[in-house]
Motif scaffolding. Structure first.
Motif, PDB file in Angstrom:
ATOM      1  N   THR A   1      -0.116  15.992  15.893  1.00 15.52           N
ATOM      2  CA  THR A   1       0.010  16.476  14.516  1.00 15.52           C
ATOM      3  C   THR A   1      -0.022  17.991  14.483  1.00 15.52           C
ATOM      4  O   THR A   1       0.774  18.622  13.773  1.00 15.52           O
ATOM      5  CB  THR A   1      -1.097  15.885  13.617  1.00 15.52           C
TER       6      THR A   1
ATOM      7  N   MET B   1       0.845  -1.182   0.000  1.00 16.02           N
ATOM      8  CA  MET B   1       0.000   0.000   0.000  1.00 16.02           C
ATOM      9  C   MET B   1       0.892   1.247   0.000  1.00 16.02           C
ATOM     10  O   MET B   1       1.855   1.330   0.748  1.00 16.02           O
ATOM     11  CB  MET B   1      -0.899  -0.033   1.233  1.00 16.02           C
ATOM     12  N   SER B   2       0.590   2.208  -0.836  1.00 15.40           N
ATOM     13  CA  SER B   2       1.425   3.400  -0.912  1.00 15.40           C
ATOM     14  C   SER B   2       1.010   4.413   0.149  1.00 15.40           C
ATOM     15  O   SER B   2      -0.128   4.426   0.614  1.00 15.40           O
ATOM     16  CB  SER B   2       1.324   4.019  -2.305  1.00 15.40           C
ATOM     17  N   ASP B   3       1.965   5.259   0.487  1.00 12.61           N
ATOM     18  CA  ASP B   3       1.721   6.317   1.452  1.00 12.61           C
ATOM     19  C   ASP B   3       1.027   7.478   0.737  1.00 12.61           C
ATOM     20  O   ASP B   3       1.530   7.979  -0.267  1.00 12.61           O
ATOM     21  CB  ASP B   3       3.050   6.772   2.063  1.00 12.61           C
ATOM     22  N   ARG B   4      -0.103   7.899   1.245  1.00 12.17           N
ATOM     23  CA  ARG B   4      -0.881   8.979   0.634  1.00 12.17           C
ATOM     24  C   ARG B   4      -0.053  10.241   0.450  1.00 12.17           C
ATOM     25  O   ARG B   4      -0.275  10.998  -0.496  1.00 12.17           O
ATOM     26  CB  ARG B   4      -2.105   9.249   1.509  1.00 12.17           C
ATOM     27  N   TYR B   5       0.898  10.470   1.341  1.00  8.63           N
ATOM     28  CA  TYR B   5       1.621  11.732   1.348  1.00  8.63           C
ATOM     29  C   TYR B   5       3.012  11.660   0.713  1.00  8.63           C
ATOM     30  O   TYR B   5       3.685  12.676   0.630  1.00  8.63           O
ATOM     31  CB  TYR B   5       1.734  12.246   2.785  1.00  8.63           C
ATOM     32  N   GLU B   6       3.407  10.505   0.240  1.00  9.61           N
ATOM     33  CA  GLU B   6       4.738  10.359  -0.346  1.00  9.61           C
ATOM     34  C   GLU B   6       4.896  11.298  -1.540  1.00  9.61           C
ATOM     35  O   GLU B   6       4.139  11.243  -2.514  1.00  9.61           O
ATOM     36  CB  GLU B   6       4.955   8.911  -0.789  1.00  9.61           C
TER      37      GLU B   6
ATOM     38  N   LYS C   1      -0.479  16.687   2.878  1.00 10.79           N
ATOM     39  CA  LYS C   1      -0.520  16.516   4.341  1.00 10.79           C
ATOM     40  C   LYS C   1      -1.078  17.780   4.996  1.00 10.79           C
ATOM     41  O   LYS C   1      -1.905  17.700   5.913  1.00 10.79           O
ATOM     42  CB  LYS C   1       0.876  16.192   4.873  1.00 10.79           C
TER      43      LYS C   1
ATOM     44  N   ASP D   1      -4.964  17.970   4.129  1.00  7.63           N
ATOM     45  CA  ASP D   1      -5.755  17.055   4.955  1.00  7.63           C
ATOM     46  C   ASP D   1      -5.810  17.546   6.398  1.00  7.63           C
ATOM     47  O   ASP D   1      -6.870  17.506   7.031  1.00  7.63           O
ATOM     48  CB  ASP D   1      -5.166  15.641   4.923  1.00  7.63           C
TER      49      ASP D   1
ATOM     50  N   HIS E   1     -10.446  12.756   3.334  1.00  2.95           N
ATOM     51  CA  HIS E   1      -9.870  12.276   2.074  1.00  2.95           C
ATOM     52  C   HIS E   1     -10.839  12.469   0.912  1.00  2.95           C
ATOM     53  O   HIS E   1     -10.437  12.911  -0.178  1.00  2.95           O
ATOM     54  CB  HIS E   1      -9.464  10.816   2.198  1.00  2.95           C
TER      55      HIS E   1
END
Length: 103
Positions: free
Chosen positions: A29, A1-6, A12, A15, A94
């Protein structure tokens, strides 16, 4: 699974902005975002807080955060009526971001 923020540092922020607007941004955060503001100002060539940077980049009108909260609150009522459950803040975020904002 890929990182949404890569490779997508602005995503980031975006969101996080939505989560903050609906009252669901967690304290660690938030703290990290405030500490990283000099980095964000540098990479995005902007001024102000991390929230200001999001608003500037999106050319968001005044009251944008309040409008997001209104969408959340009204949508939550409809979601509960249809499912009997509370909506999940991250799923909402998202969907809202991916549908309405460039990133």
């Amino acid at each position: 699974m890929s990182d949404r923020y890569e490779g997508k540092p602005f995503l980031k922020l975006l969101d996080s902005y939505v989560l903050a607007a609906i009252g669901h941004l967690d304290d660690p955060t938030e703290k990290w975002l405030v500490e990283a503001e000099p980095y964000f100002r540098d990479i995005f060539g902007a001024e102000g807080s991390w929230k200001d940077i999001v608003e500037q980049r999106l050319k968001m009108p005044e009251g944008g955060s309040a409008a997001i909260l209104e969408v959340w609150e009204k949508g939550a009522i409809k979601y509960r009526e249809h499912t009997g459950e509370d909506p999940h803040p991250v799923n909402f975020t998202h969907t809202l971001v991916d549908t309405n904002f460039p990133h």
